[in-house]
Design a protein around this motif. Structure first.
Motif, PDB file in Angstrom:
ATOM      1  N   ARG A 162       0.850  -1.187   0.000  1.00 45.70           N
ATOM      2  CA  ARG A 162       0.000   0.000   0.000  1.00 45.70           C
ATOM      3  C   ARG A 162       0.885   1.235   0.000  1.00 45.70           C
ATOM      4  O   ARG A 162       2.084   1.178   0.250  1.00 45.70           O
ATOM      5  CB  ARG A 162      -0.942   0.006   1.196  1.00 45.70           C
ATOM      6  N   GLY A 163       0.255   2.370  -0.297  1.00 50.73           N
ATOM      7  CA  GLY A 163       1.013   3.612  -0.333  1.00 50.73           C
ATOM      8  C   GLY A 163       0.077   4.796  -0.388  1.00 50.73           C
ATOM      9  O   GLY A 163      -1.136   4.665  -0.239  1.00 50.73           O
ATOM     10  N   GLY A 164       0.658   5.970  -0.615  1.00 54.87           N
ATOM     11  CA  GLY A 164      -0.148   7.172  -0.699  1.00 54.87           C
ATOM     12  C   GLY A 164       0.639   8.414  -0.354  1.00 54.87           C
ATOM     13  O   GLY A 164       1.852   8.376  -0.132  1.00 54.87           O
ATOM     14  N   ALA A 165      -0.080   9.530  -0.309  1.00 57.72           N
ATOM     15  CA  ALA A 165       0.507  10.824   0.011  1.00 57.72           C
ATOM     16  C   ALA A 165       0.394  11.076   1.510  1.00 57.72           C
ATOM     17  O   ALA A 165      -0.602  10.718   2.135  1.00 57.72           O
ATOM     18  CB  ALA A 165      -0.201  11.931  -0.777  1.00 57.72           C
ATOM     19  N   TYR A 166       1.409  11.697   2.079  1.00 51.41           N
ATOM     20  CA  TYR A 166       1.417  11.968   3.512  1.00 51.41           C
ATOM     21  C   TYR A 166       2.327  13.171   3.777  1.00 51.41           C
ATOM     22  O   TYR A 166       2.809  13.825   2.837  1.00 51.41           O
ATOM     23  CB  TYR A 166       1.889  10.736   4.301  1.00 51.41           C
TER      24      TYR A 166
END
Length: 365
Positions: A278-282
């Protein structure tokens, strides 16, 4: 054989250990080819500073102990992403942005769940720190897909989510308690629960599924255009990778995305139970409270290996006693794994060999 290891721990034996090393190397080599250089943070840190960077998960998943040298509480990392953020914000704060970093290493969970019983895992990933634009997201997602493809996985699919969706739309008209309850009910797809708090949000539950249909439903619901930039960003992402993987959208999924901002995604592969990454912006926090945008992904080797997708067929060549050392070296240069016979009673079968050297030529057994 019971009682040898604590619950949630396991030995990784051949050929799985070799497969894990190859999987990790292919992922890191792919990231390196895109400019992501590897960092290697320590297994344990001071618990208070690590806890600040773990944010939503805090230290609830971390094994803690007292350092006999400093007498301070240390924590074994349950996640490496927070450590990479620390490195970028401190040791590499001077580096021009965005900075691209990759990593691989063990993580340890205090407790395991019923669906994920392992407590000791191997985490592999890449982070782009200093930018979380659509172009940055396209690069990060593309690197993850390319890396997994290079590792031999097929049937990849990505499920996108918008973790801060409700916060973005709700503004001040919901109390913190109502906001938390609404997020929980949306995440659970609880129609009655959502209707009791904010019935206008019910269409978000239906805006989930195959990407094309779901994004159109989300856009139709967003009459005010408050989500226009996010919807445009998702469409741009889909245009960049849609031909390589299957895409779905669940705009209100929040489980495991508590500290992501405008974008989150889960990665799946055919033949593997559950998600493989999983991943994403942070946001990465610097000393003094300065926030820096970032985006990245983390992959876990264990579910891939459990499915047997990364385990290559053994191709081992048995070399009888007296085999010329120069010939053996040439065979290894050609890609053979050579196993030398060390005593008269040794056999190809005992050494798990698939081939035997006969008259200078490999012959399949």
């Amino acid at each position: 054989m019971t009682g040898l290891l604590p619950e949630g721990f396991h030995d990784r034996l051949p050929p799985l250990a070799d497969a894990a090393a190859r999987l990790e190397r292919r992922i890191l080599d792919t990231a390196f080819a895109h400019g992501y250089e590897q960092v290697d943070p320590p297994l344990a840190e001071f618990a208070d500073t690590l806890g600040q960077r773990l944010k939503a998960s805090s230290l609830k998943d971390a094994v803690r102990f007292v350092d006999p040298v400093s007498q301070r509480t240390l924590a074994i990392r349950p996640d490496i992403t927070a450590q990479v953020g620390r490195i970028a914000a401190s040791r590499m704060a001077h580096h021009p942005r965005p900075v691209r970093l990759s990593y691989a290493g063990p993580v340890l969970k205090l407790r395991a769940g019923q669906l994920a019983p392992d407590r000791a895992l191997r985490q592999i990933g890449a982070e782009l720190i200093g930018l979380d634009s659509v172009s940055a997201a396209r690069e990060v997602v593309g690197v993850a897909v390319e890396a997994l493809t290079a590792a031999g996985l097929t049937g990849l699919s990505i499920d996108f989510t918008l973790p801060d969706l409700v916060e973005t739309l709700a503004g001040d008209w919901l109390s913190p308690a109502q906001l938390a309850a609404l997020n929980e009910r949306l995440d659970a797809k609880d129609h009655a629960g959502v209707a009791a708090i904010a019935p206008d949000y019910l269409p978000l539950i239906e805006a989930a599924g195959p990407f094309g249909r779901a994004i159109e439903r989300l856009a139709a619901w967003d009459a005010t255009g408050a989500l226009a930039s996010r919807i445009d960003g998702l469409r741009a992402l889909a245009d960049g990778i849609g031909g390589q993987v299957s895409l779905t959208l669940d705009p209100t999924e929040r489980h495991g995305f508590e500290y992501q901002s405008w974008l989150g995604f889960s990665i799946f592969a055919a033949g593997v139970r559950g998600e493989i990454g999983r991943g994403g912006a942070y946001v990465v926090m610097h000393d003094g409270g300065i926030a820096e945008p970032a985006i990245g992904f983390s992959l876990y080797a264990d579910p891939i290996l459990e499915a047997g997708l990364a385990v290559a067929e053994r191709r081992r060549l048995f070399l009888p006693i007296g085999t010329d050392a120069g010939l053996a070296a040439r065979l290894r240069a050609e890609g053979w794994v050579t196993v030398a016979q060390l005593h008269d009673g040794d056999t190809p079968q005992a050494q798990l060999c698939s081939h035997v050297l006969t008259d200078g030529t490999p012959r399949q057994i």
